[in-house]
Scaffold this motif. Sequence first.
Motif, PDB file in Angstrom:
ATOM      1  N   ASP A 172       7.480   2.371  -1.174  1.00  0.00           N
ATOM      2  CA  ASP A 172       8.138   1.067  -1.119  1.00  0.00           C
ATOM      3  C   ASP A 172       8.143   0.391  -2.490  1.00  0.00           C
ATOM      4  O   ASP A 172       9.111  -0.274  -2.863  1.00  0.00           O
ATOM      5  N   LEU A 216      -4.726   0.368  -1.854  1.00  0.00           N
ATOM      6  CA  LEU A 216      -4.745   1.822  -2.011  1.00  0.00           C
ATOM      7  C   LEU A 216      -5.362   2.161  -3.364  1.00  0.00           C
ATOM      8  O   LEU A 216      -5.026   1.537  -4.368  1.00  0.00           O
ATOM      9  N   ASP A 276       0.836  -1.200   0.000  1.00  0.00           N
ATOM     10  CA  ASP A 276       0.000   0.000   0.000  1.00  0.00           C
ATOM     11  C   ASP A 276       0.872   1.252   0.000  1.00  0.00           C
ATOM     12  O   ASP A 276       0.376   2.350  -0.180  1.00  0.00           O
ATOM     13  N   LEU A 277       2.152   1.058   0.229  1.00  0.00           N
ATOM     14  CA  LEU A 277       3.075   2.192   0.222  1.00  0.00           C
ATOM     15  C   LEU A 277       3.737   2.301  -1.145  1.00  0.00           C
ATOM     16  O   LEU A 277       4.559   1.456  -1.505  1.00  0.00           O
ATOM     17  N   MET A 278       3.375   3.341  -1.878  1.00  0.00           N
ATOM     18  CA  MET A 278       3.943   3.489  -3.214  1.00  0.00           C
ATOM     19  C   MET A 278       5.441   3.802  -3.124  1.00  0.00           C
ATOM     20  O   MET A 278       6.209   3.477  -4.022  1.00  0.00           O
TER      21      MET A 278
END
Lengths: 141, 119
Positions: free
Chosen positions: B36, B51, B32-34
């Motif tokens: 990353d 997301l 969900d962490l772009m």
Amino acid sequence: MKLSLSIPWMDFSAAGKASAEVKKLLARLGIEQGLVKRIAIAMYEGEMNIAIHGGGGTADIELTPDLVDIYLRDHGPGIPDIGLAMTEGYSTASEEIRNMGFGAGMGLPNMKRNADELYIESVVNQGTTVHLVFHLNRKQE
Amino acid sequence: MKVSEIVEVLSARVYAGEDQLDLDVQSACGADLMSDVMAFVKESVVLLTGLMNPQVLRTADLMDIKAIVFVRGKVPSSDLVQIAKDSGMILLTTKYSMFLACGRLYEAGLHGGGIREIA
């Protein structure tokens, strides 16, 4: 060849467009795909930083036969401790930004990983300039 | 693994890129962490995420990720579908959670790789 693009503040429908434009341009010019990707990633991270932290700014791209130079400039709050900001996982981004999938504290380290050279000049309350350098004729994993 | 197999394994619905399901991906990235995604993805992967905003598609486009799966039954807006179509991306949704979607793909033969080595 020179290109200057503006990066608006907190406009997330626009954030990333400058990098996408540069990526397309470099690919069209026949620059090797892996290098184009490295440039696009580093520039996108910088663009997001300017949109999130820098109050908006500019990206100036200069292409010569040997180098791609990218200057990312903002007049935002500046970075008080660049060493700390380079630490993976360190971020001052708000909850709102994190909810959008950013602010993981990977931006500057990721720019360093992808660029051949990275220079940061920052003055608190005056702004930050990040200079990314990519060598066109040097192979990098 | 072909994206058409992913559609089958995840009982996914196709929102964009119906004509590209023959695309082969080497691995998957669930995040969900772009930030990353940008820091770790190296090869051709399918991105699974909970997301849902234009930055997901923009990040994928920059990373040469051609297929995105929205997990937990999230339905993309018409704007997102249009961006995906304009960028030539495949957009899927599955009712499985992130954990189950990744697990099912792994079990079906889509294994690791695709991201840089983590020290």
